[in-house]
Design an enzyme around this catalytic site. Structure first.
Site, mmCIF file in Angstrom:
data_model
loop_
_atom_site.group_PDB
_atom_site.id
_atom_site.type_symbol
_atom_site.label_atom_id
_atom_site.label_comp_id
_atom_site.label_asym_id
_atom_site.label_seq_id
_atom_site.Cartn_x
_atom_site.Cartn_y
_atom_site.Cartn_z
ATOM 1 N N GLU A 1 0.827 -1.212 0.000
ATOM 2 C CA GLU A 1 0.000 0.000 0.000
ATOM 3 C C GLU A 1 0.856 1.254 0.000
ATOM 4 O O GLU A 1 0.321 2.364 0.061
ATOM 5 C CB GLU A 1 -0.908 0.029 1.246
ATOM 6 C CG GLU A 1 -2.184 -0.770 1.099
ATOM 7 C CD GLU A 1 -1.930 -2.250 0.994
ATOM 8 O OE1 GLU A 1 -1.163 -2.791 1.803
ATOM 9 O OE2 GLU A 1 -2.502 -2.881 0.090
ATOM 10 N N ASP B 1 -7.564 -5.656 -4.298
ATOM 11 C CA ASP B 1 -6.624 -5.934 -3.213
ATOM 12 C C ASP B 1 -6.706 -7.384 -2.769
ATOM 13 O O ASP B 1 -6.689 -7.700 -1.577
ATOM 14 C CB ASP B 1 -6.885 -4.989 -2.011
ATOM 15 C CG ASP B 1 -5.793 -5.111 -0.951
ATOM 16 O OD1 ASP B 1 -6.130 -5.214 0.240
ATOM 17 O OD2 ASP B 1 -4.608 -5.127 -1.317
ATOM 18 N N ASN C 1 -0.851 -7.661 -3.290
ATOM 19 C CA ASN C 1 -1.551 -6.909 -4.332
ATOM 20 C C ASN C 1 -0.583 -5.999 -5.080
ATOM 21 O O ASN C 1 0.447 -5.610 -4.563
ATOM 22 C CB ASN C 1 -2.627 -6.038 -3.689
ATOM 23 C CG ASN C 1 -2.017 -5.057 -2.694
ATOM 24 O OD1 ASN C 1 -1.411 -5.457 -1.698
ATOM 25 N ND2 ASN C 1 -2.132 -3.774 -2.973
#
Lengths: 184, 340, 643
Positions: C243, C369, C327
């Site tokens: 992220e 995700d 992800n």
């Protein structure tokens, strides 16, 4: 209506307009460049040895604190500079929430500006040299609006977030605590 | 009112630059098939309406001139002009003419619309154009993801290739309008619109945002360059290259500042660590023909002015006035000049 | 599932696609009325199952449990149980199964506390305690203290504490609470990672540091939260930061010295990913040169995620390490057209050199995700006349994968939760098939995507019992609304570009505990839980399964039918791995650390404000009630049968 009272009515109206034409709508597009230090804001709990008093609020606070353009531009920067990635839309996550009444490092606009410029222990990044001072103060003004602190005529009446959050005119006013005793 | 030299200085190069554009924002430019179709329809409308207009004017003048020779209305006598056989057939003919004229306009309209729609189904190239306040974010889509090209403010189109431009907006409603190529199409936040253009003539065309989008709506222009197909492919290939490494020490100093200072918070320069996505891509900035979406023509001097104080040239623009000291300004512009 | 769609707030009635946009006012009013009545009814029905200490156990498949001819872990990867617990997965096959059988369904109701220990931390506690020959080792979340407790003495007093002192600023770049997923014991040393990207080796007897190596860079947004895997003299470590626009990698350090043996990136050119002549992916979509560059827009792979923050497994027979990648970054998929290799996929690498042997990209061009970092259970399943070596994987995207571990071929992919975001896996070409309607687009909200981003199951691993042949999966039942937006990359800050809001999936329960039959590919029994299940599971030979809930209930259920046999309310929610060990007195003990947090519990451990539904990447909305049900903590509980 007789002439003297019409004149006095006009004078009153002009005065009201003049008062209303205050800082709120001013747009500082030619703000001061980087180079000036943002003062290290003290927290409300800071002890000043020798019974000296806390320094007064930075004069720039008045330019940004209830300024429509600052809050609006701060909102865009909040998304673009990824503040929303750590703080969400005020709810927190990686970073502490900004919409409540607990301020680890102080909730006055100059304290928030210092937090953004200098960073803080435990993970708040330092943006000095990456954002201009004007942008930092814009962000600080927007952060204050997340807890409903600026006056309601300076904030947006429509939520820009896709998930339909409360518009800022309805955000409850979360008064800053005098104590910043928040567990780390 | 004091006339300061600065706005004049900004306007003058614009006037000179206007000469380089083909048919400066002219609807009659016929740069693309869509514009030609539109012009055909426009011509038909003008002709039909002009004919009707002239007829009406003719009848009006005739009526005014005849006035003096006819006796006063004799309504009491029960004689009505409409019952006059010549008048009756004339009026019927007039109504028929109107009907035919309207039908012609309707058919022309329909046919043009259908032919425009037909052109839109055949696209060979897809571009995503995202409107921001007050610049254009352009992405050339490719089936091979590694050939996706991101650029800003200057659109290159290949001659004769139907190109579908997908229109999106990141903030408010904008409108894509290159008069010499096609009509207007809005960029609406939360929605994907599209417009198909088949360019017919090479050249440089100027476009404009056609929907008020904020303080600097007037300075949100678009430069569209129509190249021949081989030139277009060459341009695409060149734009995919990462930014060239700076050679001179001054440019190197500028490179260090641009890729680690405030510029990198918003701008992307391919191949460097500046990867900001919220401002125009600068990888090949110096190869473009204008700065800041048509605000200024590209030149070293204008770059100096823009980098030093964008707020005075385009007040309210999202790029802040940083106030660089002179040495740093020289370094930054020297580096930006290398981004061809 | 219209009821679920409409229950979450009135604004949905005006969303394009919800039917109300072009409809008449009358239609909307009557529709709203029907929905109100139906949802009230559903809420009333749902309320019957709402209390946390009760659950509804529903048997799904009739008939006897598979016996004899069922899945078994390979002997090399799952050696005989010596009563210790030396790695989070129990063994290289990641069974999380204890062969101790002193505690059984008959006597578990008498299970009582033996001792407790406060770890002096109050963040999410995901790691299991380790037990090695009479000493228990506890690794905490940031600041990553390592405690050694002497189990031979009453009350398990502390032998020593090792404090690695990681950089405090690393807390600012850890996406999902400052957790640590565990330490590993091997050859007299304890190995663990710290949040600021270091790997430590500490002498298990003395508590003195043997070596430490800095691998991650917090300035780039990298942290390390995963438990290392020690195999064949190498300590395998991977980074976190999908992220944060981090480029993912896995590294091997020499066990004795801590020096880097090899490092393989998970995106980029083949030479960085250590893809060479040995690389033989099974499916055509994974075959080609430099796909780690070609399947991204230019330069996007450098900030593309695909980190290694989850579980590793190891096959000692083939010397292959298996792990999944996270992800791709950013979440806003519009910014990264292409398959985005090698994100959200499974790698098999040679443990000695790091060379990639095969790869299967589970979720190409991930939109939701759906990291691929979940646990990988090694098993041999009956196949034809013999047995086939496979991997069992309950994946984030909602499918239970059974894959041949020699080649990466997918033998089956069966949904184990409710899915509407994808249609299935095409077994011919291995590709996941997306549902076009659920594809998120920038600037628009896509609603009712199931499973939500944490997936049908997130990091918390399942347990596999060779006795019953079942895989015990603690997982979620969540759906979400997702709206994409332009993400800006600034190193050291999040690179996400999405507003997410999660809520309960169909049925209203946010968590599910499923006993899954991997051979017949169906659930055998299920327990619905109110809160999402974020704790791993433990299975024992005594036919018991242990797991914890987010509000602090530590439960023992019968492994054969899911009947709740015993539960204990801990001081904080449980998201940590329970273990079972043989104490110095020869008796069986069960241990777990209770400390709510992690992504699901961040609303408590990070003291978030529940008024913002997008908080914690959308999780705040799903567990708004959690702060009322539990508080932060970090307490070790050890249970045993009374004498």
């Amino acid at each position: 209506m007789s002439s003297p009272s019409r004149v006095s009515l006009l004078v009153l109206g002009a005065a009201a307009l003049a008062l209303a034409a205050c800082n709120r709508e001013e747009h500082h597009s030619r703000a001061k460049p980087i180079g000036e230090t943002v003062p290290a804001g003290e927290s409300p709990d800071t002890i000043f040895p020798g019974s000296s008093t806390a320094p007064p609020l930075d004069p720039r606070a008045a330019l940004y604190d209830n300024n429509v353009n600052a809050i609006s531009q701060g909102q865009q920067l909040f998304m673009q500079m990824n503040c929303v990635g750590c703080h969400s839309h005020g709810g927190g996550g990686m970073g502490p929430p900004l919409m409540d009444d607990e301020w680890r490092y102080g909730g006055r606009i100059d304290q928030i500006a210092t937090t953004i410029a200098e960073g803080r222990p435990n993970g708040m990044p330092s943006w000095r040299g990456k954002l201009t001072e004007d942008q930092i103060w814009d962000l600080a003004a927007y952060v204050r609006s997340l807890s409903g602190l600026p006056s309601k005529d300076a904030v947006a009446s429509r939520s820009e977030s896709m998930s339909a959050g409360t518009p800022q005119t309805l955000t409850p006013h979360a008064e800053m605590n005098n104590s910043d005793a928040v567990p780390q | 009112m004091k006339l300061s030299a600065r706005p004049l200085a900004a306007v003058l190069p614009l006037l000179l630059a206007a000469c380089q554009y083909q048919h400066y924002q002219s609807d009659f430019g016929k740069g693309a098939v869509e514009d030609t179709q539109f012009l055909t329809l426009f011509t038909i409308f003008i002709v039909v309406c002009a004919v009707m207009y002239l007829l009406v004017i003719g009848f009006l003048f005739a009526a005014i001139l005849r006035r003096g020779r006819i006796e006063a209305n004799v309504v009491e006598s029960g004689r009505h002009h409409e019952s006059h056989p010549l008048m009756q057939s004339t009026l019927i003919g007039w109504a028929a003419l109107i009907g035919v004229g309207l039908a012609a306009l309707a058919v022309a309209s329909f046919v043009t619309d259908r032919s425009m729609a037909k052109a839109a189904t055949n696209e060979k190239l897809s571009i995503t154009l995202t409107g921001n306040q007050w610049w254009w974010d352009i992405v050339y889509n490719s089936a091979d993801a590694s050939k996706t090209l991101r650029t800003a403010n200057e659109l290159h189109l290949p001659l004769g290739v139907p190109t579908r431009i997908i229109l999106k907006s990141n903030d408010v409603i904008h409108s894509f309008w290159v008069p010499s190529l096609a009509g207007k199409q809005d960029l609406i936040p939360g929605r994907e619109n599209d417009i198909t253009i088949v360019p017919k003539r090479t050249g440089i065309y100027r476009g404009q945002c056609a929907e008020y989008c904020g303080t600097q709506h007037a300075h949100m222009s678009l430069v569209v360059v129509v190249d021949s197909y081989p030139d277009f492919i060459k341009w695409w290939g060149h734009q995919l290259q990462p930014a060239p490494a700076p050679a001179s020490p001054l440019a190197l100093a500028g490179f260090k500042y641009v890729t680690s200072g405030p510029c990198s918070s918003c701008h992307n320069i391919g191949g460097t660590q500046a990867s900001g996505q919220v401002a125009p891509d600068l990888t090949h900035l110096a190869s473009r023909k204008s700065i800041a979406a048509g605000t200024l023509p590209m030149s070293e001097g204008n770059l100096y002015g823009w980098v030093e104080d964008p707020q005075s040239l385009k007040p309210g623009v999202k790029m802040p006035t940083i106030g660089l000291p002179p040495d740093r300004l020289h370094a930054v512009v020297a580096y930006l000049e290398t981004l061809r | 599932m219209r009821i679920v769609q409409y229950r979450q707030g009135t604004q949905k009635l005006w969303a394009p696609g919800a039917g109300g946009f072009h409809g008449g006012v009358m239609r909307r009013v009557t529709g709203a009325l029907t929905v109100a009545i139906l949802s009230a009814a559903a809420t009333l029905l749902g309320a019957c199952h709402r209390s946390s200490s009760t659950q509804s156990t529903s048997p799904i498949a009739e008939g006897p449990l598979p016996a004899g001819n069922h899945a078994l872990p390979p002997a090399a990867a799952a050696p005989a149980d010596d009563g210790n617990w030396v790695m989070p997965g129990k063994n290289y096959a990641a069974t999380r199964f204890s062969a101790l059988s002193q505690i059984t369904p008959a006597n578990v109701s008498k299970l009582a506390l033996a001792f407790t220990f406060s770890t002096a931390t109050n963040k999410g506690f995901e790691a299991p305690p380790l037990v090695v020959n009479g000493t228990m080792y506890v690794i905490t979340p940031y600041p990553n203290y390592l405690y050694a407790l002497d189990l031979t003495k009453p009350g398990a007093p502390t032998k020593w504490v090792f404090k690695p002192k990681p950089a405090a600023a690393s807390q600012g770049v850890a996406c999902c609470d400052v957790v640590n997923r565990g330490a590993v014991y091997d050859n007299g040393k304890i190995f663990f990672n710290t949040l600021d990207g270091q790997t430590f080796a500490v002498d298990a007897n003395s508590g003195q540091m043997a070596w430490h190596t800095q691998l991650g860079d917090i300035q780039r947004g990298e942290t390390i939260t995963m438990a290392p895997l020690v195999a064949n003299g190498k300590v395998l470590v991977g980074n976190s930061g999908g992220e944060m626009g981090v480029r993912g990698w896995i590294a091997a350090l020499d066990e004795g010295s801590g020096k880097l043996a090899w490092k393989a990136y998970n995106t980029g050119p083949d030479k960085d990913v250590l893809i060479g002549a040995r690389f033989k992916p099974f499916y055509p979509m994974d075959q080609g040169k430099d796909l780690g560059v070609k399947s991204w827009p230019p330069d996007a792979w450098k900030i593309g995620g695909a980190t290694t923050w989850g579980w590793l497994a190891y096959d000692p027979e083939t010397h292959l390490v298996f792990y999944g990648t996270s992800n791709p970054g950013p979440w806003n998929a519009d910014q990264r057209p292409g398959d985005n290799k090698w994100s959200a996929g499974l790698f098999a690498r040679d443990v000695n050199t790091g060379e990639a042997v095969w790869h299967y990209q589970t979720t190409p061009h991930d939109l939701f995700d759906y990291d691929d970092v979940n646990e990988i259970i090694l098993a041999d399943i009956p196949w034809g006349s013999g047995r086939r070596p496979v991997l069992l994987r309950p994946d984030r995207n909602g499918y239970f994968y059974v894959m041949d571990r020699r080649t990466g071929q997918v033998l089956s992919a069966t949904p184990y939760g409710y899915i509407n975001s994808t249609k299935g896996v095409d077994l011919k070409n291995g590709r996941l098939i997306y549902v076009a309607d659920k594809e998120p687009k920038a600037g628009r909200v896509t609603r009712d995507i199931c499973p939500a981003s944490p997936g049908a199951k997130d990091w918390n691993p399942a347990a596999f019992s060779p006795v019953t042949g079942l895989v015990y999966i603690p997982h979620n039942n969540l759906c979400m609304d997702f709206s994409g937006m332009q993400a800006n990359y600034i190193s050291g800050t999040p690179y996400v570009g999405a507003d997410v809001k999660m809520y309960a999936g169909p049925g209203g329960n946010r968590g599910v505990f499923t006993a899954w039959d991997p051979i017949n590919r169906r659930p055998v029994w299920e327990i619905k839980e109110d809160l999402p299940l974020w704790s791993p599971a433990l299975a024992t030979a005594g036919n018991l399964v242990f797991y914890g809930t987010m509000d602090g209930w530590f439960k023992a259920v019968d492994a054969r039918n899911g009947k709740l046999l015993w539960q204990f309310k801990a001081g904080s929610g449980i998201i940590g791995q329970p273990i079972s060990y043989r104490g110095p007195d020869g008796r069986q003990y069960i241990a777990v650390v209770a400390g709510v947090g992690g992504w699901a519990g961040a609303i408590v451990s990070a003291q978030m404000d529940p008024h913002d539904p997008t908080g914690a990447l959308g999780f705040a909305n799903a567990v708004k009630d959690l702060p009322m049900k539990t508080t932060a903590g970090g307490m070790l509980y050890v249970f045993t049968l009374p004498r």
